[in-house]
Design an enzyme around this catalytic site. Sequence first.
Site: not given
Ligand code: PSU
Length: 303
Positions: A24, A157
């Site tokens: 991604e 996360k």
């Molecule tokens: N994993 C990482 N860093 C990131 C992300 C994942 O190590 O920045 C990103 C991914 O693209 C995931 C997003 O889909 O964070 C989630 O964002 P949100 O909480 O707004 O859905």
Amino acid sequence: VTRPRTSDEVAAALAAGRAVVALETTLIAHGLPAPRNLEVARRLETLVASEGAVAATVAVIDGVPAVGLSAGELERVASAGVPKLGVRDLPMAAALRVTGATTVASTAVLASLAGITLFATGGLGGVHRGAAETFDESNDLTTLARTGVAVVCAGVKSVLDVGATLERLETLGVGVLGYGTDVFPGFYLSDSGHRLDWVAETPEAVAEVLVARAGLGLGDRGVVVANPLPPTEQLDPRLHEEVLSEGLRLAGEAGVRGKDVTPFLLAHFHERTAGASLDVNVAIVERNAVLAARVARALVERA
Ligand code: PSU
Ligand code: MN
């Protein structure tokens, strides 16, 4: 259905039944600071290749969903001001010819449309702390529930409500498989404090699960392969706790909302740990890319 555009290398690999791993780009555009982000994006592709698989980095280029990027396209996606595109943003980005980075959810959808089943990221999105009031739950979860990819990640996360996220994954029917551990990893931390029901010890064992899933007619649903950092490589848990509570407070005070929350908290970590969290984040995605490549190889060799 318009299939995403695949690069020549990715198209050839898929046609030949070779191992392919999707990567991604939101973590590149919004999770890591420049110029390190571009180095990491390139390194992930190299790592996947050195494991004998083909990397398919996913993004939207001038409105076209792209699976496999040229060197110039990768540079564009790693440059400042590139929007974060979730699944719901894809039609608008297409119609308005926007270039953007794809999240776990939108990458999973595009990879799956291209015929790719293995995908590596750092940490999944999930239920945010305080979601009972804000309703902030990542679209990663509901999208995975109906997208046939296996996502290799270091859990969700650690800025999130991990317990609530695991409950949601259960509700949504998304399987969670620990890689060499029955402890759910905590992204920056090796151990989130939550246990897992299922463990696979080798890439072949993970591949076996994916084959069984397809055989049961469940191949159109996602699976999470949770790959923890070794404890020696994790962020110091006390530092993590401190920086996280400060980050959550600052995000609240600054009124950060919606899709800006995750990038805000990750940037806060990178700043307040003087780059220690950045090194850990990079180690996480590199390890996940390698494991995804090994599983993809095991799947191909089994077929
Ligand atoms: N994993 C990482 N860093 C990131 C992300 C994942 O190590 O920045 C990103 C991914 O693209 C995931 C997003 O889909 O964070 C989630 O964002 P949100 O909480 O707004 O859905
Ligand atoms: Mn959100």
